[in-house]
Design a protein around this motif. Structure first.
Motif, PDB file in Angstrom:
ATOM      1  N   SER A 151      31.659  39.549  44.940  1.00  0.00           N
ATOM      2  CA  SER A 151      30.774  40.557  44.518  1.00  0.00           C
ATOM      3  C   SER A 151      31.294  41.215  43.583  1.00  0.00           C
ATOM      4  O   SER A 151      30.697  41.878  42.427  1.00  0.00           O
ATOM      5  N   LEU A 152      32.650  41.901  43.875  1.00  0.00           N
ATOM      6  CA  LEU A 152      33.358  42.511  42.900  1.00  0.00           C
ATOM      7  C   LEU A 152      33.482  41.903  41.442  1.00  0.00           C
ATOM      8  O   LEU A 152      33.446  42.408  40.585  1.00  0.00           O
ATOM      9  N   LEU A 153      34.018  40.528  41.541  1.00  0.00           N
ATOM     10  CA  LEU A 153      33.958  39.951  40.328  1.00  0.00           C
ATOM     11  C   LEU A 153      32.580  39.492  39.368  1.00  0.00           C
ATOM     12  O   LEU A 153      32.817  39.714  38.260  1.00  0.00           O
ATOM     13  N   GLU A 154      31.871  39.460  40.379  1.00  0.00           N
ATOM     14  CA  GLU A 154      30.362  39.265  39.739  1.00  0.00           C
ATOM     15  C   GLU A 154      30.031  40.721  38.998  1.00  0.00           C
ATOM     16  O   GLU A 154      29.724  40.670  37.664  1.00  0.00           O
ATOM     17  N   HIS A 155      30.314  41.943  39.725  1.00  0.00           N
ATOM     18  CA  HIS A 155      30.045  43.054  39.127  1.00  0.00           C
ATOM     19  C   HIS A 155      31.003  43.326  38.036  1.00  0.00           C
ATOM     20  O   HIS A 155      30.584  44.276  37.073  1.00  0.00           O
ATOM     21  N   ALA A 156      32.172  42.719  37.817  1.00  0.00           N
ATOM     22  CA  ALA A 156      33.175  42.771  36.709  1.00  0.00           C
ATOM     23  C   ALA A 156      32.843  41.898  35.375  1.00  0.00           C
ATOM     24  O   ALA A 156      33.338  42.019  34.544  1.00  0.00           O
ATOM     25  N   GLY A 157      31.783  41.219  35.695  1.00  0.00           N
ATOM     26  CA  GLY A 157      31.376  40.115  34.790  1.00  0.00           C
ATOM     27  C   GLY A 157      31.967  38.890  34.765  1.00  0.00           C
ATOM     28  O   GLY A 157      31.705  38.067  33.727  1.00  0.00           O
ATOM     29  N   PHE A 158      32.337  38.420  35.869  1.00  0.00           N
ATOM     30  CA  PHE A 158      32.945  36.994  36.358  1.00  0.00           C
ATOM     31  C   PHE A 158      32.258  36.327  37.184  1.00  0.00           C
ATOM     32  O   PHE A 158      32.310  35.903  38.237  1.00  0.00           O
ATOM     33  N   ALA A 159      30.901  35.953  36.623  1.00  0.00           N
ATOM     34  CA  ALA A 159      30.041  35.344  37.707  1.00  0.00           C
ATOM     35  C   ALA A 159      29.915  33.641  37.275  1.00  0.00           C
ATOM     36  O   ALA A 159      29.437  33.104  37.972  1.00  0.00           O
ATOM     37  N   ASP A 160      29.951  33.485  35.893  1.00  0.00           N
ATOM     38  CA  ASP A 160      29.640  31.836  35.582  1.00  0.00           C
ATOM     39  C   ASP A 160      30.839  31.311  35.693  1.00  0.00           C
ATOM     40  O   ASP A 160      31.865  31.547  35.162  1.00  0.00           O
ATOM     41  N   GLY A 161      30.648  30.087  36.364  1.00  0.00           N
ATOM     42  CA  GLY A 161      31.423  28.931  36.581  1.00  0.00           C
ATOM     43  C   GLY A 161      32.777  29.274  37.453  1.00  0.00           C
ATOM     44  O   GLY A 161      33.656  28.414  37.566  1.00  0.00           O
ATOM     45  N   ILE A 162      32.799  30.152  38.236  1.00  0.00           N
ATOM     46  CA  ILE A 162      33.767  30.642  39.018  1.00  0.00           C
ATOM     47  C   ILE A 162      33.751  29.453  40.125  1.00  0.00           C
ATOM     48  O   ILE A 162      32.868  28.867  40.511  1.00  0.00           O
ATOM     49  N   HIS A 163      35.042  29.336  40.761  1.00  0.00           N
ATOM     50  CA  HIS A 163      35.203  28.573  41.955  1.00  0.00           C
ATOM     51  C   HIS A 163      36.249  28.996  43.044  1.00  0.00           C
ATOM     52  O   HIS A 163      37.081  29.784  42.838  1.00  0.00           O
ATOM     53  N   LEU A 164      35.654  28.873  44.058  1.00  0.00           N
ATOM     54  CA  LEU A 164      36.371  29.426  45.303  1.00  0.00           C
ATOM     55  C   LEU A 164      37.390  28.289  46.078  1.00  0.00           C
ATOM     56  O   LEU A 164      36.350  27.317  46.148  1.00  0.00           O
ATOM     57  N   ASP A 165      38.346  28.489  46.415  1.00  0.00           N
ATOM     58  CA  ASP A 165      39.198  27.814  47.262  1.00  0.00           C
ATOM     59  C   ASP A 165      39.511  28.496  48.477  1.00  0.00           C
ATOM     60  O   ASP A 165      39.861  29.512  48.510  1.00  0.00           O
ATOM     61  N   LEU A 166      39.203  27.655  49.344  1.00  0.00           N
ATOM     62  CA  LEU A 166      39.724  28.224  50.902  1.00  0.00           C
ATOM     63  C   LEU A 166      40.510  27.307  51.637  1.00  0.00           C
ATOM     64  O   LEU A 166      40.627  26.182  51.489  1.00  0.00           O
ATOM     65  N   ARG A 310      47.903  45.322  64.081  1.00  0.00           N
ATOM     66  CA  ARG A 310      46.392  45.165  64.158  1.00  0.00           C
ATOM     67  C   ARG A 310      46.017  43.888  63.214  1.00  0.00           C
ATOM     68  O   ARG A 310      46.705  43.335  62.295  1.00  0.00           O
ATOM     69  N   PRO A 311      45.130  43.501  63.421  1.00  0.00           N
ATOM     70  CA  PRO A 311      44.375  42.009  62.686  1.00  0.00           C
ATOM     71  C   PRO A 311      43.936  42.774  61.459  1.00  0.00           C
ATOM     72  O   PRO A 311      43.493  43.964  61.354  1.00  0.00           O
ATOM     73  N   ALA A 312      44.135  41.811  60.247  1.00  0.00           N
ATOM     74  CA  ALA A 312      43.844  42.364  58.941  1.00  0.00           C
ATOM     75  C   ALA A 312      43.542  41.462  58.033  1.00  0.00           C
ATOM     76  O   ALA A 312      44.150  40.226  58.429  1.00  0.00           O
ATOM     77  N   THR A 313      42.727  41.650  57.106  1.00  0.00           N
ATOM     78  CA  THR A 313      42.342  40.642  56.223  1.00  0.00           C
ATOM     79  C   THR A 313      42.089  41.425  54.971  1.00  0.00           C
ATOM     80  O   THR A 313      41.864  42.562  54.939  1.00  0.00           O
ATOM     81  N   GLY A 314      42.545  40.932  53.572  1.00  0.00           N
ATOM     82  CA  GLY A 314      42.279  41.529  52.555  1.00  0.00           C
ATOM     83  C   GLY A 314      42.581  40.743  51.107  1.00  0.00           C
ATOM     84  O   GLY A 314      42.941  39.680  51.447  1.00  0.00           O
ATOM     85  N   PHE A 315      42.204  41.324  49.770  1.00  0.00           N
ATOM     86  CA  PHE A 315      42.561  40.496  48.794  1.00  0.00           C
ATOM     87  C   PHE A 315      42.824  41.481  47.627  1.00  0.00           C
ATOM     88  O   PHE A 315      42.853  42.802  47.968  1.00  0.00           O
ATOM     89  N   SER A 316      43.624  40.990  46.771  1.00  0.00           N
ATOM     90  CA  SER A 316      43.973  41.941  45.715  1.00  0.00           C
ATOM     91  C   SER A 316      43.812  41.038  44.150  1.00  0.00           C
ATOM     92  O   SER A 316      43.815  39.830  44.125  1.00  0.00           O
ATOM     93  N   CYS A 317      43.766  41.675  42.996  1.00  0.00           N
ATOM     94  CA  CYS A 317      43.805  41.212  41.859  1.00  0.00           C
ATOM     95  C   CYS A 317      44.616  41.988  40.879  1.00  0.00           C
ATOM     96  O   CYS A 317      44.852  43.243  41.179  1.00  0.00           O
ATOM     97  N   ASP A 318      44.735  41.391  39.672  1.00  0.00           N
ATOM     98  CA  ASP A 318      45.716  42.243  38.542  1.00  0.00           C
ATOM     99  C   ASP A 318      44.710  42.546  37.620  1.00  0.00           C
ATOM    100  O   ASP A 318      43.988  41.508  36.719  1.00  0.00           O
ATOM    101  N   LEU A 319      44.493  43.789  37.379  1.00  0.00           N
ATOM    102  CA  LEU A 319      43.290  44.388  36.299  1.00  0.00           C
ATOM    103  C   LEU A 319      43.613  43.761  34.824  1.00  0.00           C
ATOM    104  O   LEU A 319      42.890  43.493  34.183  1.00  0.00           O
ATOM    105  N   TYR A 320      45.146  43.766  34.637  1.00  0.00           N
ATOM    106  CA  TYR A 320      45.577  43.567  33.290  1.00  0.00           C
ATOM    107  C   TYR A 320      45.356  41.773  33.095  1.00  0.00           C
ATOM    108  O   TYR A 320      44.737  41.628  31.866  1.00  0.00           O
ATOM    109  N   ALA A 321      45.286  41.060  34.144  1.00  0.00           N
ATOM    110  CA  ALA A 321      45.011  39.768  33.934  1.00  0.00           C
ATOM    111  C   ALA A 321      43.519  39.575  33.830  1.00  0.00           C
ATOM    112  O   ALA A 321      43.134  38.679  33.060  1.00  0.00           O
ATOM    113  N   LEU A 322      42.708  40.183  34.578  1.00  0.00           N
ATOM    114  CA  LEU A 322      41.079  40.209  34.517  1.00  0.00           C
ATOM    115  C   LEU A 322      40.751  40.360  33.005  1.00  0.00           C
ATOM    116  O   LEU A 322      39.672  39.814  32.421  1.00  0.00           O
TER     117      LEU A 322
END
Length: 388
Positions: A151-166, A310-322
């Motif tokens: 949702s954050l990436l979509e909000h930032a304009g990265f909606a088209d053609g993205i691919h999720l790896d799990l 504590r159990p934990a989960t999270g993500f990060s990105c580099d704004l310069y790269a975006l």
């Protein structure tokens, strides 16, 4: 040494000029506001800490330790580290500085520093933005973070053609434990999986305990149905393996429900952050970009170093790269020198509307402002903006 050599920047470090800085700062504010609306509280962490604090993850992650610059504190004589990742710092806040009962959600944005470029990124000083959730080990928490990242990436304009790896490091980890392999065998298998060296994998696993299962894990890494059919009953009887497999399948199905048009790929032997993560891993890719837009995963037990695991989960990105390759021309209105009331009111009104206004100094004229795009002029008794 000539001054022309002393002011050159180190490799992997760069200035950000106004046309791109504006793009990055706009995205930073937009992203943090978005995360705040989703309930993630903003925290700021120090650029340097005692190395013991930063090693809450790097104790078991040599890559992170090698990426951390280390210096001696001139006040205490102790070893300091310059943060290479903000996750250990946020974990310290959750466990020790701001412990809360139940689930805690935090977000952050700040510069980190790497001793060497990481992966495909040539920048050694990324502007890291991320979100972390502490206190929940259920699949719903992983689903929330993956959905939040998308949702954050979509909000930032990265909606088209993205691919999720799990992926899920628990599959490989539990199989290693089930086969009772030593560290050397574990590391060699990890290397083969990361290189996708299937012929070498088949040869190496031929005489290995559970060798057929390790071979199947690599050969059918992207097809959960085929993997299910080609693993031995003994592996399926392992509760840890079955739990990891079901968590990956469930998360994939839940994300597909929320994002029906999203292409989701599976790779159960994606082990680049094997010593960092403990469960589900995820990354988002865009066309024509080698590095992920954002990535993250589960890292349970993170606060143990500070006395509160504590159990934990999270993500990060580099704004310069975006924002790479994105530029926004800066619009600047130049106003004449003067202190008459109507002029000052016109300048104040333009600034209130969000326009950038510079008033000339001394004997300067509009040509003294090299980046001026408009001028404020008095026409027919009124102040009006004209394009230069």
């Amino acid at each position: 040494m000539p001054i022309a050599e002393t002011w050159l920047l180190p490799d992997g470090v760069a200035d950000v000029l106004p046309e791109q800085a504006q793009v990055i700062e706009t995205l930073r504010r937009k992203a943090l506001d978005f995360l705040a609306r989703r309930g993630y509280q903003l925290v700021y962490t120090p650029f340097i800490e005692y190395i013991e604090s930063l090693s809450s993850i790097s104790d078991s992650n040599q890559d992170l330790d090698l990426a951390t610059f280390k210096i001696i504190d001139q006040l205490s004589g102790r070893l300091l580290g310059v943060r290479a990742d903000m996750t250990p710092q946020v974990a310290r806040i959750d466990a020790h500085v701001h412990p809360v009962e139940g689930i805690a959600r935090y977000c952050y944005a700040g510069t980190v520093l790497h001793t060497k470029p990481q992966g495909f990124n040539t920048n050694r000083a990324p502007l890291q933005l991320g979100a972390e959730l502490f206190g929940s080990s259920c699949i719903d928490a992983d689903v929330e973070l993956v959905d939040l990242m998308l949702s954050l990436l979509e909000h930032a304009g990265f909606a088209d053609g993205i691919h999720l790896d799990l992926g899920h490091v628990g599959l490989f980890r539990s199989l290693v434990k089930h086969a009772n392999l030593d560290k050397d065998a574990e590391q060699h298998l990890s290397d083969l999986y990361q290189r996708k060296a299937l012929p070498e994998l088949a040869a190496y696993t031929h005489d290995l305990p559970c060798g057929a299962d390790f071979n199947a894990l690599g050969r059918y890494a992207s097809d959960l149905n085929a993997l299910r059919q080609n693993l031995s009953p003994q592996v399926w009887a392992d509760d840890e393996f079955a739990m990891a497999f079901n968590a990956l399948a469930t998360t994939s199905a839940e994300i597909q429900k929320r994002w029906p048009n999203l292409h989701i790929g599976i790779d159960v032997v994606e082990l680049r952050s094997y010593h960092y993560h403990t469960g589900l891993t995820y990354a988002v890719y865009a066309p024509h970009r080698a590095a992920p837009l954002a990535q993250g995963g589960r890292y349970d037990g993170i606060g143990k170093h500070f006395g509160r695991a504590r159990p934990a989960t999270g993500f990060s990105c580099d704004l310069y790269a975006l924002c790479a390759g994105q530029f926004e021309p800066v619009s600047v209105v130049v106003a004449p020198k003067g202190s008459q009331q109507d002029l000052l009111e016109a300048i104040a009104q333009l600034r209130a509307e969000g326009r950038n206004v510079i008033q000339l100094l001394g004997q300067d004229d509009v040509d003294s402002v090299a980046y001026a795009t408009h001028r404020l002029q008095h026409i027919n008794g009124q102040w009006a903006v004209e394009q230069i």
